[in-house]
Write a protein that holds these residues in place. Structure first.
Motif, PDB file in Angstrom:
ATOM      1  N   ASP A   1      -3.803 -25.799  -2.079  1.00  0.00           N
ATOM      2  CA  ASP A   1      -3.932 -24.142  -1.885  1.00  0.00           C
ATOM      3  C   ASP A   1      -4.499 -23.860  -0.744  1.00  0.00           C
ATOM      4  O   ASP A   1      -5.869 -23.283  -0.697  1.00  0.00           O
ATOM      5  N   TRP A   2      -4.220 -24.157   0.468  1.00  0.00           N
ATOM      6  CA  TRP A   2      -4.782 -23.821   1.593  1.00  0.00           C
ATOM      7  C   TRP A   2      -4.247 -22.848   2.542  1.00  0.00           C
ATOM      8  O   TRP A   2      -2.858 -22.770   2.449  1.00  0.00           O
ATOM      9  N   THR A   3      -4.799 -21.925   3.087  1.00  0.00           N
ATOM     10  CA  THR A   3      -4.401 -20.768   3.826  1.00  0.00           C
ATOM     11  C   THR A   3      -4.956 -20.463   4.901  1.00  0.00           C
ATOM     12  O   THR A   3      -6.285 -20.646   5.167  1.00  0.00           O
ATOM     13  N   LEU A   4      -4.068 -19.839   5.739  1.00  0.00           N
ATOM     14  CA  LEU A   4      -4.710 -19.086   7.219  1.00  0.00           C
ATOM     15  C   LEU A   4      -4.800 -17.761   6.836  1.00  0.00           C
ATOM     16  O   LEU A   4      -5.436 -17.040   7.811  1.00  0.00           O
ATOM     17  N   GLY A   5      -4.625 -17.119   5.881  1.00  0.00           N
ATOM     18  CA  GLY A   5      -4.876 -15.620   5.549  1.00  0.00           C
ATOM     19  C   GLY A   5      -3.619 -14.838   5.945  1.00  0.00           C
ATOM     20  O   GLY A   5      -2.796 -14.970   6.543  1.00  0.00           O
ATOM     21  N   PRO A   6      -3.498 -13.672   5.138  1.00  0.00           N
ATOM     22  CA  PRO A   6      -2.414 -12.695   5.394  1.00  0.00           C
ATOM     23  C   PRO A   6      -2.319 -12.276   6.813  1.00  0.00           C
ATOM     24  O   PRO A   6      -1.180 -11.685   7.124  1.00  0.00           O
ATOM     25  N   GLY A   7      -3.435 -12.196   7.610  1.00  0.00           N
ATOM     26  CA  GLY A   7      -3.290 -11.767   8.855  1.00  0.00           C
ATOM     27  C   GLY A   7      -2.009 -12.346   9.790  1.00  0.00           C
ATOM     28  O   GLY A   7      -1.608 -11.629  10.777  1.00  0.00           O
ATOM     29  N   ILE A   8      -1.761 -13.430   9.513  1.00  0.00           N
ATOM     30  CA  ILE A   8      -0.545 -14.108  10.280  1.00  0.00           C
ATOM     31  C   ILE A   8       0.817 -13.497  10.169  1.00  0.00           C
ATOM     32  O   ILE A   8       1.427 -13.918  11.251  1.00  0.00           O
ATOM     33  N   GLU A   9       0.795 -12.623   9.419  1.00  0.00           N
ATOM     34  CA  GLU A   9       2.039 -11.890   9.472  1.00  0.00           C
ATOM     35  C   GLU A   9       2.511 -11.437  10.570  1.00  0.00           C
ATOM     36  O   GLU A   9       3.480 -11.141  11.063  1.00  0.00           O
ATOM     37  N   ARG A  10       1.409 -10.702  11.542  1.00  0.00           N
ATOM     38  CA  ARG A  10       1.489 -10.248  12.831  1.00  0.00           C
ATOM     39  C   ARG A  10       2.441 -11.275  13.660  1.00  0.00           C
ATOM     40  O   ARG A  10       3.151 -10.950  14.571  1.00  0.00           O
TER      41      ARG A  10
ATOM     42  N   ARG B   1       4.162 -14.651   5.929  1.00  0.00           N
ATOM     43  CA  ARG B   1       4.162 -13.480   5.084  1.00  0.00           C
ATOM     44  C   ARG B   1       2.689 -13.714   4.373  1.00  0.00           C
ATOM     45  O   ARG B   1       1.883 -12.815   4.498  1.00  0.00           O
ATOM     46  N   THR B   2       2.305 -14.935   4.087  1.00  0.00           N
ATOM     47  CA  THR B   2       1.147 -14.791   3.223  1.00  0.00           C
ATOM     48  C   THR B   2       0.008 -15.636   4.027  1.00  0.00           C
ATOM     49  O   THR B   2      -1.234 -15.550   3.760  1.00  0.00           O
ATOM     50  N   GLY B   3       0.204 -16.591   5.114  1.00  0.00           N
ATOM     51  CA  GLY B   3      -0.587 -17.186   5.558  1.00  0.00           C
ATOM     52  C   GLY B   3      -0.934 -18.809   4.785  1.00  0.00           C
ATOM     53  O   GLY B   3      -1.552 -19.583   5.269  1.00  0.00           O
ATOM     54  N   ASP B   4      -0.079 -18.982   3.702  1.00  0.00           N
ATOM     55  CA  ASP B   4      -0.264 -20.279   2.922  1.00  0.00           C
ATOM     56  C   ASP B   4       0.165 -21.363   3.690  1.00  0.00           C
ATOM     57  O   ASP B   4       1.527 -21.490   4.347  1.00  0.00           O
ATOM     58  N   LEU B   5      -0.367 -22.463   3.854  1.00  0.00           N
ATOM     59  CA  LEU B   5       0.000 -23.658   4.087  1.00  0.00           C
ATOM     60  C   LEU B   5       0.949 -24.376   3.072  1.00  0.00           C
ATOM     61  O   LEU B   5       0.280 -24.804   1.998  1.00  0.00           O
ATOM     62  N   VAL B   6       2.176 -24.521   3.462  1.00  0.00           N
ATOM     63  CA  VAL B   6       3.002 -24.950   2.111  1.00  0.00           C
ATOM     64  C   VAL B   6       3.330 -26.525   2.474  1.00  0.00           C
ATOM     65  O   VAL B   6       3.945 -27.248   1.361  1.00  0.00           O
TER      66      VAL B   6
END
Length: 182
Positions: free
Chosen positions: A78-87, A140-145
């Motif tokens: 559960d690693w993420t770049l954060g939701p701001g990446i949606e831009r 959309r979420t910034g999640d590293l999948v």
């Protein structure tokens, strides 16, 4: 000391882009390069590329190597770049972003000679460094999948065949589509 070569870098980027297109086409995917961005969008992309490298390095160290796993990250990825990446998703028109990082340095003739002399004297040294990792991020979420890493990559990315080998290594285990056989 590393001496960057703009020509080698440009050639390698071109070869990797072609190899990536071919590899993804074989899986039924289409690669849409991020368009050239300007102003604040370009700065945002640079920030997220740097953030991806930081998050990927942490995930590699603390998830992919069992001895260094963090207590809170042992079970889940559960690693993420954060939701701001949606831009970036809006700017590029995609649902997922594939981030690639590859670094190569090649030993000069002098370094290779020193390596041979060092071996004779019992002193080890490397002739070059070849590392890379790739990650798929939900825009959309910034999640590293998905994440793939290799600290001893093969393939000379300055040549088309080497770039094809490198991309195959980077995309090993990629969660892509399967093209039905005909």
């Amino acid at each position: 000391m590393n001496e960057p070569s703009a020509e080698w870098t440009a050639t390698a980027r071109d070869h990797i882009a072609h190899a990536l297109d071919a590899a993804q086409l074989a899986q039924g995917n289409t690669v849409v390069p991020m368009p050239e961005l300007g102003g604040t969008d370009a700065a945002l992309l640079a920030d997220y590329r740097a953030l991806f490298r930081t998050v990927a390095n942490a995930a590699i160290e603390h998830r992919l190597f069992p001895g260094a796993r963090l207590p809170t990250r042992k079970a889940a990825f559960d690693w993420t770049l954060g939701p701001g990446i949606e831009r970036l998703g809006a700017a590029g028109g995609g649902d997922y972003g594939l981030f690639l990082y590859t670094y190569d340095s090649y030993g000069s003739t002098g370094r290779k000679a020193a390596q041979v002399v060092g071996l004779l004297l019992g002193v080890g040294m490397t002739a070059g460094v070849h590392v890379g990792y790739a990650g798929l991020v939900d825009l959309r979420t910034g999640d590293l999948v998905w994440l793939s890493a290799d600290v001893a990559m093969g393939g000379d990315v300055r040549e088309p065949e080497g770039a094809t080998k490198r991309v195959a290594q980077l995309l090993a285990g990629f969660p892509g589509r399967v093209v039905p056989s005909r």
